[in-house]
Enzyme design. Structure first.
Site, PDB file in Angstrom:
ATOM      1  N   CYS A   1      75.462  24.997 126.038  1.00  0.00           N
ATOM      2  CA  CYS A   1      76.073  25.471 127.283  1.00  0.00           C
ATOM      3  C   CYS A   1      75.107  26.482 127.911  1.00  0.00           C
ATOM      4  CB  CYS A   1      77.472  26.045 127.047  1.00  0.00           C
ATOM      5  SG  CYS A   1      77.534  27.629 126.176  1.00  0.00           S
TER       6      CYS A   1
ATOM      7  N   ASN B   1      75.528  30.287 125.379  1.00  0.00           N
ATOM      8  CA  ASN B   1      75.833  30.103 123.969  1.00  0.00           C
ATOM      9  C   ASN B   1      76.797  31.163 123.440  1.00  0.00           C
ATOM     10  OD1 ASN B   1      74.114  30.082 120.794  1.00  0.00           O
ATOM     11  ND2 ASN B   1      75.619  28.607 121.477  1.00  0.00           N
TER      12      ASN B   1
ATOM     13  N   CYS C   1      80.401  30.930 124.835  1.00  0.00           N
ATOM     14  CA  CYS C   1      81.756  30.444 125.120  1.00  0.00           C
ATOM     15  C   CYS C   1      81.937  28.990 124.689  1.00  0.00           C
ATOM     16  CB  CYS C   1      82.084  30.566 126.610  1.00  0.00           C
ATOM     17  SG  CYS C   1      82.088  32.256 127.258  1.00  0.00           S
ATOM     18  N   ARG C   2      81.468  28.071 125.523  1.00  0.00           N
ATOM     19  CA  ARG C   2      81.748  26.653 125.302  1.00  0.00           C
ATOM     20  C   ARG C   2      81.024  26.055 124.111  1.00  0.00           C
ATOM     21  NH1 ARG C   2      80.369  24.846 131.300  1.00  0.00           N
ATOM     22  NH2 ARG C   2      78.989  26.630 131.043  1.00  0.00           N
ATOM     23  N   SER C   3      79.715  26.265 123.998  1.00  0.00           N
ATOM     24  CA  SER C   3      78.986  25.605 122.911  1.00  0.00           C
ATOM     25  C   SER C   3      79.360  26.133 121.531  1.00  0.00           C
ATOM     26  CB  SER C   3      77.470  25.628 123.141  1.00  0.00           C
ATOM     27  OG  SER C   3      76.973  26.931 123.246  1.00  0.00           O
TER      28      SER C   3
ATOM     29  N   ASP D   1      83.214  26.323 132.811  1.00  0.00           N
ATOM     30  CA  ASP D   1      82.819  27.575 132.171  1.00  0.00           C
ATOM     31  C   ASP D   1      83.970  28.575 132.284  1.00  0.00           C
ATOM     32  OD1 ASP D   1      81.611  29.846 131.190  1.00  0.00           O
ATOM     33  OD2 ASP D   1      79.859  29.718 132.496  1.00  0.00           O
TER      34      ASP D   1
END
Length: 166
Positions: free
Chosen positions: A12, A15, A17-19, A130
């Site tokens: 993401c 690195n 939140c999402r990933s 995001d």
């Protein structure tokens, strides 16, 4: 001779939140499927702003409340990693573009996929939004999207792992 592990890296922006969320969810799916020794799961960001930091506290809270681990140290994706990776899973189209710009060969570029492309219920937009600038509900929505795509991704990875060992 042992078969090298199948390596998956989620990517993401920063690195945090999402990933990392995708990394922890998918690692658990891999372990539950009995593939822990055959598949390595990792994550990184397209940018290095948060390198060395932990995941966003909202990511940690949502992961832990849903029974996932959350230990994480952010880092930036490097083009030199492509040869060692089997799949590079982007969380949105912007990450796909940035990763393709880093890929040095068509073979490296072919390793890049969007996470939600593995979710048969995903319709028009395949981006995982995001959640960083929003509230907690964005993190919960992110987890739902990641979980929904993880089953299809696991099936694809399982097929690849089985092909390597036969």
């Amino acid at each position: 001779m042992t078969t090298p592990p199948y390596r998956v890296c989620f990517v993401c922006t920063g690195n945090i939140c999402r990933s990392p969320m995708a990394e922890h969810v998918f690692r658990r799916r891999v372990d539950e499927a009995g593939l822990g020794g055959a598949v390595e799961v990792d994550s990184a960001g397209t940018g290095g702003w948060h390198e060395g930091h932990g995941a966003d506290p909202r990511t940690v809270a949502v992961l832990e409340e849903n029974g996932y681990t959350s230990t994480h140290t952010a880092r930036q994706f490097r083009a030199s990693w492509f040869p060692a990776l089997d799949l590079v899973i982007a969380l949105d189209e912007g990450h796909v573009r940035e990763l393709r710009a880093l890929a040095r060969t068509p073979e490296e570029a072919a390793k890049i996929r969007l996470l939600r492309s593995y979710d048969p219920a995903a319709r028009d937009g395949l981006d995982v939004p995001d959640p960083y600038y929003g509230g907690r509900e964005g993190f919960e929505e992110c987890l739902e999207m990641v979980e929904a795509a993880s089953e299809g991704l696991l099936a694809a990875v399982r097929t690849e792992v089985e092909e390597r060992t036969t």
